[in-house]
Design an enzyme around this catalytic site. Structure first.
Site, PDB file in Angstrom:
ATOM      1  N   GLY A 229       0.822  -1.204   0.000  1.00 27.04           N
ATOM      2  CA  GLY A 229       0.000   0.000   0.000  1.00 27.04           C
ATOM      3  C   GLY A 229       0.855   1.252   0.000  1.00 27.04           C
ATOM      4  N   GLY A 232       4.757   1.192  -0.162  1.00 24.30           N
ATOM      5  CA  GLY A 232       5.489   0.769  -1.341  1.00 24.30           C
ATOM      6  C   GLY A 232       5.393  -0.707  -1.591  1.00 24.30           C
ATOM      7  N   GLY A 258      -3.232  -3.144  -6.727  1.00 21.16           N
ATOM      8  CA  GLY A 258      -2.316  -4.280  -6.687  1.00 21.16           C
ATOM      9  C   GLY A 258      -2.175  -4.947  -8.043  1.00 21.16           C
ATOM     10  CG  ASP A 259      -5.620  -6.373  -9.762  1.00 24.24           C
ATOM     11  OD1 ASP A 259      -5.186  -7.233  -8.963  1.00 24.24           O
ATOM     12  OD2 ASP A 259      -6.804  -6.019  -9.798  1.00 24.24           O
TER      13      ASP A 259
END
Length: 316
Positions: A229, A232, A258-259
């Protein structure tokens, strides 16, 4: 070519409120949008937006309106005909970027659906450099479904692509224990759950994550790219461990970030970058996604200015 598999796609509806979410209250939305979603589809959208060829394998009912959203997103798809519409996931975001997400379980799939998906992935992987297995496994399929996919692809005869896995819980555990993936991309909580440990809030997060990941790399997985998040991400390979810090980001929605990080990592790897630059690229794309509303796929023009410092971590 990078192939993605989304076994449990979703129509992502994002509602942006005018103020902070208040439970039990009636509130007004300032915006609403719909995107063709599911983790693998999100990865393909980002890859294609950056000029990397990608094909998305997914189950799709020929009568499902999801097909319209998929075409609108410009996704090159290899759909497998099934019965039952894709699930709809709801995200509620406030003006500060705080999101509340409600995910539906999806349609129950059959053994015949699983076999058809595996056959489609094997066919799509001919000549591919990477296969990305991403997202939850739909009801009805075994938690080892991704392991079945990995084995089928590697047994197909042609040179097999490298395999990245981005899932959680039992599906991630099965893939790590029996699938020997080349890359996993959990967040810190998913990694801790996988390892059966509890993170210490008083200790530096990157160092904790690196220590956990080195228990898996390279014994069970080739490398681990762990997103943190706002802190980093950490990359652990057989040769080292690194932590990267994101540029200043005004967060609007974390859905799909995240993707996008995984896609950014693969974009750099596809272009021959080393581990530090792959880490840097993954962080840049994840930050860009977080700065966009809904489940939008960031393009190179969306990448945020500012440095992404990368430092080496102690590596046993």
């Amino acid at each position: 070519m990078i192939v993605t598999l989304t076994a449990n796609p979703s129509l992502d509806r994002t509602v942006t409120l005018q103020g902070t979410l208040r439970l039990g209250a009636v509130q007004t939305a300032s915006d609403v949008r719909e995107d063709a979603g599911g983790k693998g589809i999100n990865v393909t959208r980002v890859l294609r937006g950056s000029g990397v060829e990608s094909r998305a394998v997914l189950p799709l009912d020929p009568e499902d309106p999801f097909a319209v959203a998929l075409r609108a997103a410009g996704v090159t798809a290899a759909p497998v005909a099934v019965h039952g519409a894709a699930r709809a996931n709801l995200t509620i975001a406030d003006p500060e970027g705080v999101t509340t997400k409600i995910n539906l379980p999806g349609v129950t799939r059959t053994a015949e659906d699983a076999a058809a998906l595996i056959d489609a992935v094997v066919a799509a992987c001919a000549g591919a450099r990477w296969l990305v297995l991403a997202g939850s496994i739909p009801p009805g399929l075994s938690e080892s479904f991704y392991v079945d996919v990995i084995r089928a692809v590697r047994a197909a005869g042609a040179p097999a692509p490298r395999i990245a896995v981005d899932t959680s819980g039992a599906a991630l555990r099965a893939a790590v224990e029996s699938g020997a993936p080349d890359l996993i991309k959990p967040n810190e909580d998913e990694l801790a759950e996988l390892a059966g440990v509890t993170l210490d809030p008083g200790a530096p997060l990157p160092e904790q994550v690196a220590a956990i990941a080195t228990r898996l790399v390279p014994a069970r997985v080739g490398s681990a790219f762990v997103t943190l998040g706002g802190d980093g991400a950490v990359l652990v390979t057989a040769d080292g461990a690194w932590h990267g810090t994101p540029p200043p980001t005004r967060v609007r929605s974390t859905v799909g970030a995240g993707d996008s990080s995984l896609a950014g990592f693969l974009i750099a790897e596809e272009r021959g970058a080393g581990p530090e630059e792959c880490l840097r690229s993954g962080i840049r794309y994840g930050s860009a996604a977080a700065a966009l509303p809904g489940t939008q796929a960031p393009t190179p023009t969306d990448l945020l200015p500012g440095d992404v410092p990368v430092r080496a971590l102690d590596h046993p």
